[in-house]
Design a protein around this motif. Structure first.
Motif, PDB file in Angstrom:
ATOM      1  N   GLY A 164       0.795  -1.222   0.000  1.00  0.00           N
ATOM      2  CA  GLY A 164       0.000   0.000   0.000  1.00  0.00           C
ATOM      3  C   GLY A 164       0.826   1.268   0.000  1.00  0.00           C
ATOM      4  N   ALA A 165       2.033   1.218   0.577  1.00  0.00           N
ATOM      5  CA  ALA A 165       2.853   2.427   0.704  1.00  0.00           C
ATOM      6  C   ALA A 165       3.877   2.582  -0.409  1.00  0.00           C
ATOM      7  CB  ALA A 165       3.579   2.420   2.051  1.00  0.00           C
ATOM      8  N   LEU A 166       4.058   1.566  -1.234  1.00  0.00           N
ATOM      9  CA  LEU A 166       5.143   1.610  -2.219  1.00  0.00           C
ATOM     10  C   LEU A 166       4.928   2.692  -3.267  1.00  0.00           C
ATOM     11  CD1 LEU A 166       7.757   0.358  -3.217  1.00  0.00           C
ATOM     12  CD2 LEU A 166       6.408  -1.293  -4.531  1.00  0.00           C
ATOM     13  N   GLY A 167       3.712   2.842  -3.756  1.00  0.00           N
ATOM     14  CA  GLY A 167       3.463   3.773  -4.854  1.00  0.00           C
ATOM     15  C   GLY A 167       3.736   5.219  -4.501  1.00  0.00           C
ATOM     16  N   VAL A 168       3.099   5.720  -3.461  1.00  0.00           N
ATOM     17  CA  VAL A 168       3.238   7.130  -3.112  1.00  0.00           C
ATOM     18  C   VAL A 168       4.656   7.462  -2.670  1.00  0.00           C
ATOM     19  CG1 VAL A 168       2.462   6.739  -0.738  1.00  0.00           C
ATOM     20  CG2 VAL A 168       2.213   8.996  -1.773  1.00  0.00           C
ATOM     21  N   ASN A 169       5.312   6.549  -1.958  1.00  0.00           N
ATOM     22  CA  ASN A 169       6.672   6.806  -1.515  1.00  0.00           C
ATOM     23  C   ASN A 169       7.659   6.759  -2.679  1.00  0.00           C
ATOM     24  OD1 ASN A 169       6.068   7.134   1.247  1.00  0.00           O
ATOM     25  ND2 ASN A 169       5.980   4.919   1.524  1.00  0.00           N
ATOM     26  N   THR A 170       7.415   5.892  -3.651  1.00  0.00           N
ATOM     27  CA  THR A 170       8.261   5.865  -4.840  1.00  0.00           C
ATOM     28  C   THR A 170       8.160   7.179  -5.589  1.00  0.00           C
ATOM     29  OG1 THR A 170       8.037   3.468  -5.075  1.00  0.00           O
ATOM     30  CG2 THR A 170       8.676   4.697  -7.034  1.00  0.00           C
ATOM     31  N   PHE A 171       6.948   7.687  -5.728  1.00  0.00           N
ATOM     32  CA  PHE A 171       6.760   8.964  -6.430  1.00  0.00           C
ATOM     33  C   PHE A 171       7.398  10.108  -5.655  1.00  0.00           C
ATOM     34  CE2 PHE A 171       4.507  12.332  -8.603  1.00  0.00           C
ATOM     35  CZ  PHE A 171       4.406  11.841  -9.891  1.00  0.00           C
ATOM     36  N   LEU A 172       7.316  10.068  -4.330  1.00  0.00           N
ATOM     37  CA  LEU A 172       7.936  11.104  -3.509  1.00  0.00           C
ATOM     38  C   LEU A 172       9.455  11.064  -3.624  1.00  0.00           C
ATOM     39  CD1 LEU A 172       7.576  13.331  -1.347  1.00  0.00           C
ATOM     40  CD2 LEU A 172       7.643  11.525   0.382  1.00  0.00           C
ATOM     41  N   MET A 173      10.040   9.867  -3.582  1.00  0.00           N
ATOM     42  CA  MET A 173      11.493   9.732  -3.713  1.00  0.00           C
ATOM     43  C   MET A 173      11.973  10.068  -5.112  1.00  0.00           C
ATOM     44  SD  MET A 173      12.430   6.276  -1.589  1.00  0.00           S
ATOM     45  CE  MET A 173      12.072   6.106   0.148  1.00  0.00           C
ATOM     46  N   TYR A 174      11.145   9.801  -6.100  1.00  0.00           N
ATOM     47  CA  TYR A 174      11.537  10.055  -7.487  1.00  0.00           C
ATOM     48  C   TYR A 174      11.910  11.521  -7.704  1.00  0.00           C
ATOM     49  CZ  TYR A 174      10.825  10.896 -12.480  1.00  0.00           C
ATOM     50  OH  TYR A 174      10.978  11.302 -13.777  1.00  0.00           O
ATOM     51  N   GLY A 175      11.114  12.427  -7.178  1.00  0.00           N
ATOM     52  CA  GLY A 175      11.433  13.837  -7.310  1.00  0.00           C
ATOM     53  C   GLY A 175      12.730  14.213  -6.614  1.00  0.00           C
ATOM     54  N   PHE A 176      13.011  13.570  -5.490  1.00  0.00           N
ATOM     55  CA  PHE A 176      14.252  13.866  -4.769  1.00  0.00           C
ATOM     56  C   PHE A 176      15.465  13.294  -5.497  1.00  0.00           C
ATOM     57  CE2 PHE A 176      17.313  14.136  -1.441  1.00  0.00           C
ATOM     58  CZ  PHE A 176      16.852  15.115  -0.581  1.00  0.00           C
ATOM     59  N   PHE A 177      15.334  12.102  -6.047  1.00  0.00           N
ATOM     60  CA  PHE A 177      16.444  11.486  -6.771  1.00  0.00           C
ATOM     61  C   PHE A 177      16.826  12.310  -7.993  1.00  0.00           C
ATOM     62  CE2 PHE A 177      15.970   8.094  -3.972  1.00  0.00           C
ATOM     63  CZ  PHE A 177      16.889   7.087  -4.220  1.00  0.00           C
ATOM     64  N   ASN A 178      15.848  12.984  -8.598  1.00  0.00           N
ATOM     65  CA  ASN A 178      16.143  13.800  -9.775  1.00  0.00           C
ATOM     66  C   ASN A 178      17.000  15.022  -9.441  1.00  0.00           C
ATOM     67  OD1 ASN A 178      14.785  12.150 -11.548  1.00  0.00           O
ATOM     68  ND2 ASN A 178      12.864  13.282 -11.416  1.00  0.00           N
ATOM     69  N   THR A 179      17.062  15.405  -8.159  1.00  0.00           N
ATOM     70  CA  THR A 179      17.890  16.549  -7.778  1.00  0.00           C
ATOM     71  C   THR A 179      19.362  16.168  -7.652  1.00  0.00           C
ATOM     72  OG1 THR A 179      17.558  16.155  -5.397  1.00  0.00           O
ATOM     73  CG2 THR A 179      15.941  17.527  -6.525  1.00  0.00           C
ATOM     74  N   VAL A 180      19.678  14.883  -7.627  1.00  0.00           N
ATOM     75  CA  VAL A 180      21.070  14.442  -7.540  1.00  0.00           C
ATOM     76  C   VAL A 180      21.683  14.497  -8.945  1.00  0.00           C
ATOM     77  CG1 VAL A 180      22.622  12.551  -6.916  1.00  0.00           C
ATOM     78  CG2 VAL A 180      20.531  12.957  -5.589  1.00  0.00           C
ATOM     79  N   PRO A 181      22.763  15.230  -9.167  1.00  0.00           N
ATOM     80  CA  PRO A 181      23.339  15.373 -10.511  1.00  0.00           C
ATOM     81  C   PRO A 181      23.736  14.022 -11.107  1.00  0.00           C
ATOM     82  CG  PRO A 181      24.306  16.958  -8.997  1.00  0.00           C
ATOM     83  CD  PRO A 181      23.504  16.010  -8.164  1.00  0.00           C
ATOM     84  N   ARG A 182      23.422  13.843 -12.374  1.00  0.00           N
ATOM     85  CA  ARG A 182      23.798  12.613 -13.064  1.00  0.00           C
ATOM     86  C   ARG A 182      25.306  12.528 -13.280  1.00  0.00           C
ATOM     87  NH1 ARG A 182      19.550   9.937 -15.410  1.00  0.00           N
ATOM     88  NH2 ARG A 182      17.548  11.025 -15.341  1.00  0.00           N
ATOM     89  N   GLU A 183      25.992  13.679 -13.190  1.00  0.00           N
ATOM     90  CA  GLU A 183      27.444  13.661 -13.373  1.00  0.00           C
ATOM     91  C   GLU A 183      28.133  12.779 -12.340  1.00  0.00           C
ATOM     92  OE1 GLU A 183      25.552  16.239 -13.437  1.00  0.00           O
ATOM     93  OE2 GLU A 183      25.797  17.064 -15.459  1.00  0.00           O
ATOM     94  N   LEU A 184      27.529  12.655 -11.153  1.00  0.00           N
ATOM     95  CA  LEU A 184      28.107  11.782 -10.137  1.00  0.00           C
ATOM     96  C   LEU A 184      28.056  10.325 -10.585  1.00  0.00           C
ATOM     97  CD1 LEU A 184      26.587  13.373  -6.903  1.00  0.00           C
ATOM     98  CD2 LEU A 184      28.905  13.619  -7.776  1.00  0.00           C
ATOM     99  N   ASP A 185      26.947   9.929 -11.199  1.00  0.00           N
ATOM    100  CA  ASP A 185      26.837   8.567 -11.707  1.00  0.00           C
ATOM    101  C   ASP A 185      27.861   8.317 -12.813  1.00  0.00           C
ATOM    102  OD1 ASP A 185      24.495   9.400 -10.365  1.00  0.00           O
ATOM    103  OD2 ASP A 185      23.390   7.734 -11.219  1.00  0.00           O
ATOM    104  N   GLU A 186      27.994   9.289 -13.715  1.00  0.00           N
ATOM    105  CA  GLU A 186      28.923   9.117 -14.825  1.00  0.00           C
ATOM    106  C   GLU A 186      30.363   9.040 -14.340  1.00  0.00           C
ATOM    107  OE1 GLU A 186      28.073  12.406 -17.321  1.00  0.00           O
ATOM    108  OE2 GLU A 186      26.077  11.668 -17.916  1.00  0.00           O
ATOM    109  N   ALA A 187      30.710   9.867 -13.350  1.00  0.00           N
ATOM    110  CA  ALA A 187      32.070   9.829 -12.812  1.00  0.00           C
ATOM    111  C   ALA A 187      32.342   8.488 -12.127  1.00  0.00           C
ATOM    112  CB  ALA A 187      32.280  10.973 -11.825  1.00  0.00           C
ATOM    113  N   ALA A 188      31.343   7.962 -11.416  1.00  0.00           N
ATOM    114  CA  ALA A 188      31.526   6.675 -10.755  1.00  0.00           C
ATOM    115  C   ALA A 188      31.646   5.538 -11.773  1.00  0.00           C
ATOM    116  CB  ALA A 188      30.356   6.416  -9.805  1.00  0.00           C
ATOM    117  N   LYS A 189      30.893   5.630 -12.872  1.00  0.00           N
ATOM    118  CA  LYS A 189      30.982   4.602 -13.908  1.00  0.00           C
ATOM    119  C   LYS A 189      32.361   4.606 -14.562  1.00  0.00           C
ATOM    120  CE  LYS A 189      26.044   4.585 -15.045  1.00  0.00           C
ATOM    121  NZ  LYS A 189      25.031   4.909 -16.085  1.00  0.00           N
TER     122      LYS A 189
END
Length: 293
Positions: A164-189
């Motif tokens: 019951g809680a997975l949907g709304v919390n996923t949507f809430l976290m999704y907006g926060f994850f988008n604030t993390v720069p993708r450059e960090l992922d690329e540098a780690a890769k």
């Protein structure tokens, strides 16, 4: 210029103060009274050894810890342990599953991504209690094959809460994850990190505020949830605090209101302590994800 500067810094007094500032204080005091008075009433009732609410109209007229001592001879401690176990597992599971799903929606591009996000949002528009009949029948059927996930099972109740809680919390976290720069992922890769390493060692540390908020909200919602818990849990020893206290208060005329009030006061302590522990994450976790979609 000097006169203008002094006028800008002059204290606001009289009618102007009431018009600009004073009314806010009045509203604040009224709201504090609305929130605090019921709490004081419950605490006063818990200290009243007569065990009735009608004798508690005068706050703190009597002071006795009899109701608190009598809780030791009831199932209150067992219900409290059940609630803490169910809520803790639900909160941890919700945080992990929601974070993993939000990371996938935020970082990966796959067919049906936007449709899945929209579906998650639409599904959460319907309260979970509307499906308690379907939940009852589903657990009844599952219990014949896997008794650990059937009715009167704490694990089954946890599974219902997680779904019951997975949907709304996923949507809430999704907006926060988008604030993390993708450059960090690329540098780690570039350094040879896998997606799992990026997720667990980099991303989760940067999104700690939203993890704390989701964990807190999941814990509180499961801690006070009653309808689904009453349907799933049918044995007294498996009750949560919400269900157990409801059983005490079901007979309004003969209910042990003193014990009920004492149990309610003690039941609030874990939530207050958790809120105080995670308080520094609350504001940042709720608002940081709203500035970038």
């Amino acid at each position: 210029m000097a006169t203008t500067s002094l006028e800008q810094h002059a204290p606001v007094t009289g009618l102007r103060w009431w018009r600009e500032v004073g009314w806010r204080h009045v509203i604040g005091i009224v709201m504090i009274a609305i929130c605090v008075l019921p709490l004081l009433y419950v605490i006063s009732a818990s200290l009243n050894p007569n065990g009735t609410l009608t004798g508690s109209n005068k706050l703190f007229r009597t002071f006795s810890l009899t109701n608190y001592s009598e809780l030791a001879s009831t199932d209150f401690a067992k219900w409290g342990v059940n609630s803490l176990v169910i809520c803790t597992v639900t909160a941890l599971g919700t945080v992990f599953m929601g974070a993993a799903a939000a990371y996938a929606f935020s970082r990966f591009r796959f067919s049906g991504r936007r449709a899945s996000l929209t579906a998650l949002l639409l599904i959460q528009m319907f309260p979970q209690m509307l499906a308690f009949v379907a939940i009852f029948l589903l657990l009844l059927s599952v219990g014949t094959v896997f008794p650990a996930l059937g009715l009167n099972s704490q694990l089954g109740l946890i599974a219902v809460y997680l779904g019951g809680a997975l949907g709304v919390n996923t949507f809430l976290m999704y907006g926060f994850f988008n604030t993390v720069p993708r450059e960090l992922d690329e540098a780690a890769k570039i350094d040879g990190a896998s997606h799992a390493q990026i997720f667990f060692t980099i991303i989760l540390r940067l999104v700690a505020p939203i993890l704390a908020v989701v964990g807190l909200l999941s814990f509180v919602s499961a801690y006070g949830e009653f309808v689904v818990a009453k349907v799933v849990l049918q044995r007294v020893e498996h009750y949560t605090l919400a269900v157990g206290l409801y059983v005490w208060a079901s007979d309004e005329r003969n209910a042990p209101w003193g014990l009920f009030a004492a149990a309610a006061v003690l039941s609030a302590i874990p939530v207050v302590l958790l809120f105080q522990f995670l308080q520094r994450y609350i504001v940042g976790g709720l608002f940081a994800g709203s500035v970038k979609g």
